[in-house]
Design a protein around this motif. Structure first.
Motif, PDB file in Angstrom:
ATOM      1  N   PHE A  62       0.831  -1.202   0.000  1.00 46.52           N
ATOM      2  CA  PHE A  62       0.000   0.000   0.000  1.00 46.52           C
ATOM      3  C   PHE A  62       0.864   1.251   0.000  1.00 46.52           C
ATOM      4  CE2 PHE A  62      -2.511   3.374   1.950  1.00 46.52           C
ATOM      5  CZ  PHE A  62      -3.705   3.264   1.263  1.00 46.52           C
ATOM      6  N   GLY A 120      -1.907  -1.245  -4.180  1.00 50.56           N
ATOM      7  CA  GLY A 120      -2.886  -0.175  -4.254  1.00 50.56           C
ATOM      8  C   GLY A 120      -2.414   1.020  -3.466  1.00 50.56           C
ATOM      9  N   GLY A 121      -3.213   2.056  -3.489  1.00 52.36           N
ATOM     10  CA  GLY A 121      -2.832   3.239  -2.747  1.00 52.36           C
ATOM     11  C   GLY A 121      -3.933   4.265  -2.700  1.00 52.36           C
ATOM     12  N   HIS A 122      -3.698   5.252  -1.873  1.00 50.00           N
ATOM     13  CA  HIS A 122      -4.652   6.333  -1.662  1.00 50.00           C
ATOM     14  C   HIS A 122      -4.186   7.571  -2.413  1.00 50.00           C
ATOM     15  CE1 HIS A 122      -6.369   9.476   1.378  1.00 50.00           C
ATOM     16  NE2 HIS A 122      -7.206   9.295   0.363  1.00 50.00           N
ATOM     17  N   GLY A 126      -2.145   5.847  -5.059  1.00 48.80           N
ATOM     18  CA  GLY A 126      -2.828   4.958  -5.995  1.00 48.80           C
ATOM     19  C   GLY A 126      -2.357   5.153  -7.420  1.00 48.80           C
ATOM     20  N   ALA A 129       1.004   3.593  -7.692  1.00 49.26           N
ATOM     21  CA  ALA A 129       0.855   2.137  -7.661  1.00 49.26           C
ATOM     22  C   ALA A 129       0.466   1.609  -9.039  1.00 49.26           C
ATOM     23  CB  ALA A 129      -0.189   1.734  -6.625  1.00 49.26           C
ATOM     24  N   SER A 130      -0.342   2.368  -9.769  1.00 51.32           N
ATOM     25  CA  SER A 130      -0.736   1.927 -11.113  1.00 51.32           C
ATOM     26  C   SER A 130       0.471   1.868 -12.039  1.00 51.32           C
ATOM     27  CB  SER A 130      -1.807   2.859 -11.691  1.00 51.32           C
ATOM     28  OG  SER A 130      -1.270   4.107 -12.097  1.00 51.32           O
ATOM     29  N   PHE A 145      -7.441   1.252  -6.337  1.00 52.91           N
ATOM     30  CA  PHE A 145      -7.339   2.700  -6.150  1.00 52.91           C
ATOM     31  C   PHE A 145      -8.302   3.154  -5.054  1.00 52.91           C
ATOM     32  CE2 PHE A 145      -6.563   1.978 -10.717  1.00 52.91           C
ATOM     33  CZ  PHE A 145      -5.354   2.635 -10.907  1.00 52.91           C
ATOM     34  N   LEU A 146      -7.821   4.004  -4.158  1.00 54.54           N
ATOM     35  CA  LEU A 146      -8.683   4.687  -3.195  1.00 54.54           C
ATOM     36  C   LEU A 146      -8.611   6.175  -3.527  1.00 54.54           C
ATOM     37  CD1 LEU A 146      -7.630   2.927   0.159  1.00 54.54           C
ATOM     38  CD2 LEU A 146      -9.249   2.144  -1.593  1.00 54.54           C
ATOM     39  N   ALA A 148      -8.415   7.605  -6.422  1.00 50.04           N
ATOM     40  CA  ALA A 148      -7.317   7.768  -7.373  1.00 50.04           C
ATOM     41  C   ALA A 148      -7.694   7.157  -8.712  1.00 50.04           C
ATOM     42  CB  ALA A 148      -6.051   7.107  -6.828  1.00 50.04           C
ATOM     43  N   THR A 161      -8.617  -4.755 -11.659  1.00 48.89           N
ATOM     44  CA  THR A 161      -8.520  -3.429 -11.043  1.00 48.89           C
ATOM     45  C   THR A 161      -9.791  -3.106 -10.273  1.00 48.89           C
ATOM     46  OG1 THR A 161      -7.141  -2.684 -12.892  1.00 48.89           O
ATOM     47  CG2 THR A 161      -8.097  -0.988 -11.512  1.00 48.89           C
ATOM     48  N   THR A 163     -11.595   0.213  -8.224  1.00 50.19           N
ATOM     49  CA  THR A 163     -11.575   1.637  -7.912  1.00 50.19           C
ATOM     50  C   THR A 163     -12.655   1.940  -6.882  1.00 50.19           C
ATOM     51  OG1 THR A 163     -10.784   2.237 -10.122  1.00 50.19           O
ATOM     52  CG2 THR A 163     -11.836   3.964  -8.839  1.00 50.19           C
TER      53      THR A 163
END
Length: 234
Positions: A62, A120-122, A126, A129-130, A145-146, A148, A161, A163
């Motif tokens: 994360f 994943g990430g915020h 995010g 991370a992609s 994605f959070l 993002a 994926t 979202t």
């Protein structure tokens, strides 16, 4: 002309130095974790925070939101670990994922007992991370994605994926997020948290530009964890 060039050679480095100093202090003004978040810390060292068993079959890497300290996501990571995942939050330079985008490679190599990895990430985390998932499709089983969206077009890629949007997000506004859906992979899933905002994926208080939302951070994180778990286990 020679005098001008000499002055330029002096002025440009000074400008760059000033900009570097300004950027450093801007980045250092980070969002700190609440006391409640700190209560959920498990293992911590200079390189990362870890939660759950290193021998779990599935692991999650994360990346935090921009300028948010890693510990602010301790509750999110703890809840995911309770679902049986090994969770790693790398420590990123100046709390900016964009400066350490390949950190996930280090974590995957370090914890090589984990069989399958998700990343994943915020917010900014995010997006970065992609980029890692796109560059290392052989290392990642899925991307989430959070608040993002992808850093580049993924529409012709099939990587699983997820979202998650907050209905009341004041930073990554829902209408803007919806416009970016065309960038998602061909196997993307979307979940909207009613009453969710931008900051409540972590526990670090209010964020500049955000809306209050009608959920507590605890409520928003629990819905996020449930959504991620369902997506992984499908």
């Amino acid at each position: 002309m020679k005098k001008f060039m000499k002055r330029l050679l002096v002025i440009v480095p000074l400008i760059l130095l000033v900009l570097a100093i300004v950027f450093f202090f801007w980045a250092k003004a980070s969002y700190e974790p609440t006391q409640e978040a700190l209560e959920y810390l498990e293992e911590s060292n200079e390189s990362e925070l870890t939660f759950g068993s290193q021998h779990a079959d599935k692991g999650i890497i994360f990346y935090q939101g921009g300028k948010v300290e890693e510990e602010a996501y301790a509750y999110l990571a703890h809840q995911l670990a309770e679902e049986g995942y090994f969770v790693v939050i790398p420590r990123l330079t100046l709390n900016l994922a964009i400066l350490d985008g390949d950190k996930a490679s280090e974590m995957i190599s370090k914890y090589d007992d984990v069989g399958r990895w998700y990343i994943g990430g915020h917010s900014l985390g995010g997006a970065v991370a992609s980029s890692f998932a796109i560059e290392h499709p052989d290392k990642i089983q899925g991307l989430f994605f959070l608040a993002a969206y992808p850093i580049e077009d993924m529409s012709e890629r099939s990587i699983p994926t997820l979202t998650i949007y907050g209905e009341d997000d004041g930073v990554a506004v829902l209408s803007d997020q919806k416009e970016k859906e065309e960038l998602l992979s061909s196997s993307a899933e979307i979940h909207i948290i009613e009453g969710g905002n931008h900051a409540n994926y972590g526990m670090y208080g209010e964020q500049k530009g955000d809306n209050p939302g009608s959920l507590t951070s605890d409520q928003q994180i629990k819905e996020t964890v449930q959504t991620i778990t369902t997506w992984i286990e499908e």
